[in-house]
Design a protein around this motif. Structure first.
Motif, PDB file in Angstrom:
ATOM      1  N   UNK A  63       0.809  -1.228   0.000  1.00 27.84           N
ATOM      2  CA  UNK A  63       0.000   0.000   0.000  1.00 27.84           C
ATOM      3  C   UNK A  63       0.836   1.268   0.000  1.00 27.84           C
ATOM      4  N   UNK A  64       1.949   1.264   0.743  1.00 27.04           N
ATOM      5  CA  UNK A  64       2.764   2.491   0.802  1.00 27.04           C
ATOM      6  C   UNK A  64       3.246   2.896  -0.594  1.00 27.04           C
ATOM      7  N   UNK A  88      -7.139   0.961   1.085  1.00 29.47           N
ATOM      8  CA  UNK A  88      -6.186   0.113   0.356  1.00 29.47           C
ATOM      9  C   UNK A  88      -5.897  -1.104   1.227  1.00 29.47           C
ATOM     10  N   UNK A  89      -6.401  -2.241   0.795  1.00 31.69           N
ATOM     11  CA  UNK A  89      -6.241  -3.487   1.539  1.00 31.69           C
ATOM     12  C   UNK A  89      -5.101  -4.290   0.943  1.00 31.69           C
ATOM     13  N   UNK A  90      -4.287  -4.872   1.800  1.00 34.78           N
ATOM     14  CA  UNK A  90      -3.285  -5.811   1.305  1.00 34.78           C
ATOM     15  C   UNK A  90      -3.608  -7.178   1.872  1.00 34.78           C
ATOM     16  N   UNK A  91      -3.678  -8.141   0.990  1.00 39.68           N
ATOM     17  CA  UNK A  91      -3.977  -9.497   1.418  1.00 39.68           C
ATOM     18  C   UNK A  91      -3.517 -10.456   0.327  1.00 39.68           C
TER      19      UNK A  91
ATOM     20  N   UNK B  40       6.009  -2.621   9.396  1.00 38.52           N
ATOM     21  CA  UNK B  40       5.293  -3.084   8.199  1.00 38.52           C
ATOM     22  C   UNK B  40       3.786  -2.829   8.322  1.00 38.52           C
ATOM     23  N   UNK B  43       2.979   0.910   8.133  1.00 41.01           N
ATOM     24  CA  UNK B  43       3.080   1.491   6.782  1.00 41.01           C
ATOM     25  C   UNK B  43       1.991   0.956   5.858  1.00 41.01           C
ATOM     26  N   UNK B  44       1.511  -0.237   6.163  1.00 37.65           N
ATOM     27  CA  UNK B  44       0.477  -0.867   5.322  1.00 37.65           C
ATOM     28  C   UNK B  44      -0.688  -1.252   6.243  1.00 37.65           C
ATOM     29  N   UNK B  45      -1.386  -0.242   6.757  1.00 40.62           N
ATOM     30  CA  UNK B  45      -2.278  -0.464   7.903  1.00 40.62           C
ATOM     31  C   UNK B  45      -3.502  -1.354   7.662  1.00 40.62           C
ATOM     32  N   UNK B  46      -3.866  -1.566   6.414  1.00 38.95           N
ATOM     33  CA  UNK B  46      -5.044  -2.408   6.170  1.00 38.95           C
ATOM     34  C   UNK B  46      -4.647  -3.763   5.593  1.00 38.95           C
ATOM     35  N   UNK B  47      -3.533  -4.270   6.072  1.00 42.49           N
ATOM     36  CA  UNK B  47      -3.070  -5.595   5.656  1.00 42.49           C
ATOM     37  C   UNK B  47      -3.719  -6.650   6.536  1.00 42.49           C
TER      38      UNK B  47
END
Lengths: 256, 126
Positions: A63-64, A88-91, B40, B43-47
């Protein structure tokens, strides 16, 4: 007929106004052709111009990196997240698919809480690591897409193409995926006069007419700009277009 | 050889940090892997993902990551839930915890703070 405008002027014209609501729209291309930019622009324009909140679901790019890349086009994704109009979802494909299958999953919650209407899935190619079986892969993607549609989302799904300049244009798995999506947009590099340019073609738009011509496009400081056609050339999607007279000679004189 | 009084002096100097952050370091981010993971997720809070996939994102050994994720969950930094038959981890939704993490990450931009943080982590690992 209601349309979900991409906000990319030339593209909306090609799509006769935009994507159809609650559809899955595949954007395929080689690395760097602009798949993610097109998807981000679809999401950004939806939020800013059409008041349609959006979700970006990424399986690989952090996302960054989206925050940073978007800023290069003047799109402040962090601010849109703070305003609760973007997430912004990361999965991974397996978690996202399981999430969609259960009641009250993250995507379902975001649709309710944010009123999300658009989603960018970047990229569908990652489903390919879940199985080697093309039939199972098609079934997995079909189920995932139906989950997105059930939530009322209009999706842009990116897919990587190994072909840099058009070689091996369509593989068997392309056909499989093409059947389960509602529209299919191809982005290609084209070598012309010792310069690499970009070409865009709407190959399919289920339930609607669409432009059949191949258009050139550029990635500018404000995103993708779809321009005019490649006049006087043919064989564009092969990656190495020829001028029309050369093509004519080849077709009718050298190979009668 | 460092004398006992030298050690005391180092401890006093290194202890000169916001007590909340010192507590956070000593009790929650007490390893370099956890530090990486906190950064981590910040920086990628919706993981939201499995330990195996988080390990892939972090470029670390899955078994190590699994254990560290569990400890961060026990300490309230992360949350764990079931999605289908998968166990997934995400950043804690608790506002206080998010503020503390934000404060920690901001503090880490200062070299002096990082030196002190490294000192405390190494001491805690002995």
């Amino acid at each position: 007929m209601e349309r979900m405008k991409t906000g990319i002027a030339g593209l909306d014209t090609m799509l006769r106004g935009g994507f159809l609501p609650q559809t899955a729209n595949l954007v395929e291309g080689a690395p760097g052709t602009g798949k993610s930019v097109l998807g981000m622009q679809f999401i950004h324009n939806g939020i800013v111009h059409y008041d349609e909140p959006g979700i970006i679901l990424t399986f690989e790019t952090f996302p960054r990196q989206y925050y940073r890349d978007a800023l290069n086009f003047g799109w402040d994704f962090r601010q849109l997240e703070r305003e609760n109009r973007l997430r912004i979802l990361m999965s991974s494909p397996e978690v996202s698919k399981a999430d969609l299958e259960q009641l009250g999953g993250t995507i379902e919650r975001l649709v309710e809480e944010m009123g999300a209407r658009r989603i960018l899935v970047d990229s569908l190619s990652h489903f390919e690591r879940l199985t080697d079986d093309p039939v199972e892969l098609r079934s997995l993607i079909y189920s995932f897409i139906n989950g997105l549609k059930r939530e009322g989302l209009t999706a842009v799904l990116t897919r990587e193409s190994p072909a840099i300049l058009g070689e091996g244009l369509f593989a068997d798995e392309d056909e499989n995926i093409a059947f389960v999506v509602d529209s299919y947009i191809l982005l290609r590099y084209v070598e012309m006069d010792s310069t690499v340019r970009r070409a865009l073609l709407v190959l399919k738009l289920r339930g609607s007419d669409h432009a059949k011509e191949i258009r050139r496009f550029e990635i500018t400081s404000s995103g993708i700009e779809v321009m005019d056609t490649f006049k006087g050339r043919e064989g564009i999607m092969s990656g190495s277009p020829r001028r029309m007279p050369e093509a004519f000679i080849e077709a009718f004189i050298r190979h009668p | 050889m460092v004398s006992a009084s030298g050690n005391d002096l180092a401890a006093r100097l290194m202890g000169d940090m916001d007590p909340r952050l010192l507590e956070f370091l000593k009790t929650k981010v007490n390893s370099f892997v956890k530090w990486d993971l906190v950064r981590f997720f910040h920086e990628n809070p919706h993981t939201t993902d499995t330990a195996e996939n988080v390990a892939r994102y972090a470029g670390r050994d899955p078994a190590t990551i699994a254990a560290e994720l569990e400890e961060l969950t026990e300490n309230g930094v992360l949350e764990r839930r079931q999605v289908g038959n998968l166990t997934v981890y995400s950043l804690a939704t608790d506002e206080e915890m998010r503020k503390l993490i934000e404060q920690f990450i901001l503090a880490c931009e200062d070299r002096q703070f990082r030196v002190k943080a490294i000192y405390h982590i190494i001491r805690g690992m002995r």
